[in-house]
Scaffold this active site. Structure first.
Site, PDB file in Angstrom:
ATOM      1  CD  GLU A 119      34.545  40.125  37.724  1.00 16.77           C
ATOM      2  OE1 GLU A 119      34.452  41.272  38.225  1.00 16.77           O
ATOM      3  OE2 GLU A 119      34.078  39.816  36.619  1.00 16.77           O
ATOM      4  CG  HIS A 143      32.185  35.417  39.843  1.00 13.92           C
ATOM      5  ND1 HIS A 143      30.877  35.564  39.447  1.00 13.92           N
ATOM      6  CD2 HIS A 143      32.904  35.406  38.688  1.00 13.92           C
ATOM      7  CE1 HIS A 143      30.809  35.654  38.129  1.00 13.92           C
ATOM      8  NE2 HIS A 143      32.033  35.550  37.643  1.00 13.92           N
ATOM      9  CG  HIS A 215      29.097  37.938  34.532  1.00 11.91           C
ATOM     10  ND1 HIS A 215      29.948  38.971  34.851  1.00 11.91           N
ATOM     11  CD2 HIS A 215      29.840  36.812  34.665  1.00 11.91           C
ATOM     12  CE1 HIS A 215      31.141  38.496  35.129  1.00 11.91           C
ATOM     13  NE2 HIS A 215      31.107  37.187  35.033  1.00 11.91           N
TER      14      HIS A 215
HETATM   15 ZN   LIG Z   1      32.542  35.794  35.612  1.00 12.54          ZN
END
Ligand SMILES: [Zn+2]
Length: 274
Positions: A119, A143, A215
Site C-alpha cells: 500500500e 492501515h 478490506h
Molecule cells: Zn490490507
C-alpha cells in the site's frame, strides 16, 4: 499542527511504530502480515547507523511536498506485531530526493523483506496531500484490518457514509471527540491500486479514519503514530458495539442526537455531523 523542537529521535519513533503495531495485533486488526504503517518526518534524521545499507528507489507517485523529508515504512510481508522486537529488520527509511519522484532506501543488514508495503502508493499520496495542505512536519498513517469495521462494510446499508456514521457515533461519548468528521466510507477497490489511492487521498482530506470496504481501514495523525492507532481503536470499538447490537436484535437505545450534541458542545468539538 507541527511537532515542536526538540524533535523526537529515531529510536523514539521506532518504538512508537512498534507500539502502534502491537496495539493493532492486540485488537485483532492485523492477522498474519496484514496491515502497514508509515510516518513522514520533515526534520533531519541521521539513520545511517541503524539503517546502513542504501539503494536508489523510484517512487510510485510524485510527492513534491515531501521532498527532502524521510518516510519510515513497513516492509511487505512483515508482521505488525514483530516491529517492536526488531524495528530495523521490519522497517525501511526512504529519503525523498528534491525531485519528489525518487529516493534513497535505507535498510538494516538484518532486513527481512524484499519490497516496501504493497500500500506504499496510498501512504505516500496521503502524506503528500496532507503535508502540502497543512505544512506539518510530521504525519503518521496506519492501515489495519479490524474485524467489526470490516464486517459492517459487507452489510449493504453501511455502504452509505451518512448512515454508517449515524449508527457508529452513538455508542460512546469519546467517538465524536476523537472522530469529529466521522469515518470516511469508500467502496471496495483492489488493494494497492491507483483507484484506491485516489479515493483514499480525497476522503482523508476530511476524515481521520477511512474505511476501505471489504478490506480494512486507514487512519492518520499529525501528532503520533500511536494516536493514529488510537483512532482505529475508537472506530473499531464503535463497530464492535454496532455488531453486538445487530446480533442482539437491535435492543439498544444508543446515545441520542441531543446527548451527542451536548458532548460535542462540552468538549468544543467542531463537527459537520450534528
Ligand atoms: Zn490490507
Amino acid at each position: 499542527m507541527s511537532i515542536p523542537e526538540p524533535f523526537p529521535e529515531l529510536d523514539e519513533l521506532l518504538v512508537s511504530i512498534g507500539e502502534a503495531g502491537q496495539r493493532m495485533a492486540e485488537i485483532d486488526a492485523s492477522e498474519g502480515a496484514a496491515g502497514n504503517v508509515s510516518i513522514y518526518i520533515g526534520w533531519a534524521l541521521d539513520v545511517r547507523r541503524r539503517f546502513s545499507i542504501s539503494e536508489p528507489l523510484t517512487l510510485p507517485v510524485a510527492v513534491r511536498a515531501l521532498a527532502g523529508g524521510q518516510v519510515i515504512v513497513t516492509g511487505s510481508g512483515r508482521r505488525l506485531r514483530d516491529i517492536r522486537s526488531d524495528p530495523a529488520a521490519n522497517l525501511g527509511i526512504v529519503t525523498i530526493r528534491a525531485d519528489g519522484l525518487s529516493g534513497e532506501l535505507h535498510t538494516s543488514p538484518r532486513r527481512l523483506f524484499e519490497q516496501l508495503t504493497s500500500e506504499w502508493n496510498s501512504h505516500l499520496a496521503v502524506h503528500d496531500d496532507l503535508v502540502s495542505r497543512t505544512g506539518t512536519n510530521f504525519h503518521a498513517i496506519v492501515h489495519a484490518q479490524p474485524r467489526h469495521l470490516t464486517y459492517l462494510s459487507h452489510v449493504p446499508e453501511y455502504a452509505d457514509e451518512a448512515f454508517f456514521n449515524q449508527r457508529l457515533l452513538r455508542w460512546e461519548p469519546e467517538t465524536i471527540v476523537n472522530l469529529p468528521s466521522g469515518i470516511g466510507v469508500l467502496p471496495f477497490q483492489v488493494p494497492g491500486s491507483a483507484a484506491l489511492m485516489e479515493a483514499t487521498v480525497a476522503s482523508m482530506r476530511t476524515h481521520r479514519v477511512v474505511l476501505w470496504s471489504k478490506h480494512g481501514v486507514m487512519a492518520r495523525s499529525d501528532r503520533s503514530v500511536t494516536r493514529a492507532a488510537d483512532r482505529i481503536e475508537y472506530a473499531e470499538t464503535a463497530a464492535a458495539y454496532e455488531y453486538m447490537d445487530l446480533v442482539a436484535g437491535g435492543r439498544a437505545h444508543r446515545l441520542t442526537n441531543e446527548e451527542v450534541r451536548a458532548v460535542a458542545g462540552a468538549f468544543g468539538v467542531d463537527t459537520p455531523l450534528l
